[in-house]
Motif scaffolding. Structure first.
Motif, PDB file in Angstrom:
ATOM      1  N   SER A   1     110.621 129.162 -22.461  1.00 27.76           N
ATOM      2  CA  SER A   1     110.899 130.508 -22.975  1.00 27.76           C
ATOM      3  C   SER A   1     109.674 131.047 -23.720  1.00 27.76           C
ATOM      4  O   SER A   1     109.044 130.327 -24.493  1.00 27.76           O
ATOM      5  CB  SER A   1     112.093 130.473 -23.927  1.00 27.76           C
ATOM      6  OG  SER A   1     113.261 130.052 -23.276  1.00 27.76           O
ATOM      7  N   GLY A   2     109.352 132.300 -23.464  1.00 27.34           N
ATOM      8  CA  GLY A   2     108.249 132.933 -24.170  1.00 27.34           C
ATOM      9  C   GLY A   2     106.875 132.632 -23.617  1.00 27.34           C
ATOM     10  O   GLY A   2     105.892 133.204 -24.087  1.00 27.34           O
ATOM     11  N   GLU A   3     106.795 131.772 -22.611  1.00 27.65           N
ATOM     12  CA  GLU A   3     105.500 131.426 -22.020  1.00 27.65           C
ATOM     13  C   GLU A   3     105.226 132.281 -20.785  1.00 27.65           C
ATOM     14  O   GLU A   3     106.141 132.604 -20.024  1.00 27.65           O
ATOM     15  CB  GLU A   3     105.454 129.952 -21.613  1.00 27.65           C
ATOM     16  CG  GLU A   3     105.594 128.987 -22.770  1.00 27.65           C
ATOM     17  CD  GLU A   3     105.620 127.535 -22.307  1.00 27.65           C
ATOM     18  OE1 GLU A   3     105.596 126.642 -23.188  1.00 27.65           O
ATOM     19  OE2 GLU A   3     105.666 127.289 -21.077  1.00 27.65           O
TER      20      GLU A   3
ATOM     21  N   LEU B   1     118.245 143.639 -16.785  1.00 27.40           N
ATOM     22  CA  LEU B   1     119.033 142.449 -16.462  1.00 27.40           C
ATOM     23  C   LEU B   1     118.763 141.289 -17.422  1.00 27.40           C
ATOM     24  O   LEU B   1     119.569 140.367 -17.527  1.00 27.40           O
ATOM     25  CB  LEU B   1     118.766 142.017 -15.019  1.00 27.40           C
ATOM     26  CG  LEU B   1     119.139 143.057 -13.946  1.00 27.40           C
ATOM     27  CD1 LEU B   1     118.848 142.522 -12.558  1.00 27.40           C
ATOM     28  CD2 LEU B   1     120.611 143.454 -14.066  1.00 27.40           C
ATOM     29  N   LYS B   2     117.609 141.308 -18.085  1.00 29.24           N
ATOM     30  CA  LYS B   2     117.288 140.340 -19.140  1.00 29.24           C
ATOM     31  C   LYS B   2     117.478 138.874 -18.701  1.00 29.24           C
ATOM     32  O   LYS B   2     118.327 138.152 -19.233  1.00 29.24           O
ATOM     33  CB  LYS B   2     118.129 140.616 -20.395  1.00 29.24           C
ATOM     34  CG  LYS B   2     117.982 142.029 -20.926  1.00 29.24           C
ATOM     35  CD  LYS B   2     118.751 142.242 -22.206  1.00 29.24           C
ATOM     36  CE  LYS B   2     118.725 143.692 -22.640  1.00 29.24           C
ATOM     37  NZ  LYS B   2     117.380 144.271 -22.765  1.00 29.24           N
TER      38      LYS B   2
ATOM     39  N   GLY C   1     105.630 147.348 -19.192  1.00 29.15           N
ATOM     40  CA  GLY C   1     107.020 146.927 -19.062  1.00 29.15           C
ATOM     41  C   GLY C   1     107.161 145.419 -19.154  1.00 29.15           C
ATOM     42  O   GLY C   1     108.062 144.906 -19.833  1.00 29.15           O
ATOM     43  N   VAL C   2     106.277 144.695 -18.478  1.00 29.16           N
ATOM     44  CA  VAL C   2     106.312 143.233 -18.538  1.00 29.16           C
ATOM     45  C   VAL C   2     106.056 142.761 -19.964  1.00 29.16           C
ATOM     46  O   VAL C   2     106.723 141.846 -20.462  1.00 29.16           O
ATOM     47  CB  VAL C   2     105.266 142.624 -17.578  1.00 29.16           C
ATOM     48  CG1 VAL C   2     105.225 141.103 -17.732  1.00 29.16           C
ATOM     49  CG2 VAL C   2     105.595 143.001 -16.139  1.00 29.16           C
TER      50      VAL C   2
ATOM     51  N   GLY D   1     109.834 139.735 -26.838  1.00 27.75           N
ATOM     52  CA  GLY D   1     110.965 139.120 -27.534  1.00 27.75           C
ATOM     53  C   GLY D   1     110.852 137.615 -27.635  1.00 27.75           C
ATOM     54  O   GLY D   1     111.586 136.986 -28.412  1.00 27.75           O
ATOM     55  N   GLY D   2     109.962 137.018 -26.846  1.00 26.73           N
ATOM     56  CA  GLY D   2     109.756 135.579 -26.898  1.00 26.73           C
ATOM     57  C   GLY D   2     110.854 134.759 -26.249  1.00 26.73           C
ATOM     58  O   GLY D   2     110.886 133.537 -26.391  1.00 26.73           O
ATOM     59  N   GLU D   3     111.758 135.415 -25.513  1.00 23.65           N
ATOM     60  CA  GLU D   3     112.885 134.706 -24.914  1.00 23.65           C
ATOM     61  C   GLU D   3     112.755 134.526 -23.406  1.00 23.65           C
ATOM     62  O   GLU D   3     113.477 133.720 -22.812  1.00 23.65           O
ATOM     63  CB  GLU D   3     114.188 135.451 -25.217  1.00 23.65           C
ATOM     64  CG  GLU D   3     114.514 135.535 -26.705  1.00 23.65           C
ATOM     65  CD  GLU D   3     115.784 136.301 -26.973  1.00 23.65           C
ATOM     66  OE1 GLU D   3     116.354 136.847 -25.997  1.00 23.65           O
ATOM     67  OE2 GLU D   3     116.216 136.365 -28.137  1.00 23.65           O
TER      68      GLU D   3
END
Length: 255
Positions: free
Chosen positions: A32-34, A164-165, A189-190, A196-198
């Motif tokens: 996540s976040g990478e 869609l997250k 956008g990306v 958010g780091g998620e």
């Protein structure tokens, strides 16, 4: 924190001459976040990785594993992979005549979340995301990708990503066919999704120009279906100046 883990992945594609091996033992872990940039010359297996993770039936996994938080991704159907948190932005988005962007987005969100989003909140979210991507409001009434320009198709892919997250976004050459302005808007956008780091990102690209806007944490160079070298953002800078020649047999010319 979510983890997408790829271990010793081998993938073949069916041709007129029979199965052709494309991926020859890929190892990759994304958290996540990478943001991981997947680079390499044409035909090196970058897009094969993307479509194999998404579950495209054309690609046969012959060995290896893919897990998302320990769950076997390869045992999942395409829709199950989406519900588990995988998202693919396609290099060549397909047209869906008769289905409006509005209906497509709401149906996708409902399928992934298991319940329909509250209409008032959803409408507000869609409008806000479209404004950030510089998309005309009338865009929402058009059929999915039908008659869209290259830039409109790619912005629509990022619109899906923002709404869609997912846990992991696989972006297959999102920069191809974009002019400078569209590339900047798509990259913004990306970066909003990344902020958010998620969300973990697999950013597949042939060129380094998108990396001027989206700074990766890791860079992996694919050659002949394997990771030939990996490093940080400095590796992308080296590729910018040297190209891929040092990874290829003498006399080979990259496209």
């Amino acid at each position: 924190m979510a983890t997408l883990e790829i271990r010793d992945l081998h993938v073949s594609v069916e041709t007129k001459e029979g199965p052709k091996p494309i991926l020859r033992g890929v190892d990759l872990t994304v958290g996540s976040g990478e943001t991981h940039a997947i680079m390499g010359p044409n035909g090196s297996g970058k897009s094969t990785l993307a479509y194999s993770l998404a579950g495209h039936p054309k690609y046969e996994v012959t060995a290896g594993t893919v897990t998302l938080d320990g769950a076997d991704v390869l045992a999942m159907s395409v829709d199950e992979r989406a519900k588990a948190g995988l998202f693919l932005a396609m290099q060549y988005p397909v047209e869906v005549p008769g289905v409006s962007v509005t209906n497509f987005l709401r149906t996708a969100k409902t399928a992934i979340d298991g319940q329909a989003p509250a209409l008032r909140t959803w409408t507000k979210d869609v409008k806000a995301a479209m404004e950030l991507l510089r998309m005309d409001p009338e865009f929402a009434t058009r059929n999915v990708n039908e008659g869209f320009s290259g830039g409109e198709k790619k912005r629509h892919e990022i619109l899906q990503l923002e709404l869609l997250k997912p846990k992991f976004a696989i972006l297959d050459e999102t920069d191809s066919g974009l002019d400078v302005d569209a590339l900047r808007i798509v990259s913004e956008g990306v970066n909003r999704v990344r902020s958010g780091g998620e969300v973990g990102v697999l950013l597949i690209t042939h060129y380094t120009r998108i990396l001027r806007y989206i700074t990766p944490d890791f860079v992996h160079v694919f050659v002949d279906g394997k990771v030939a070298e990996q490093g940080g953002p400095e590796l992308a800078e080296r590729l910018e100046s040297e190209g891929y020649d040092r990874f290829l047999p003498t006399g080979t010319v990259t496209a």
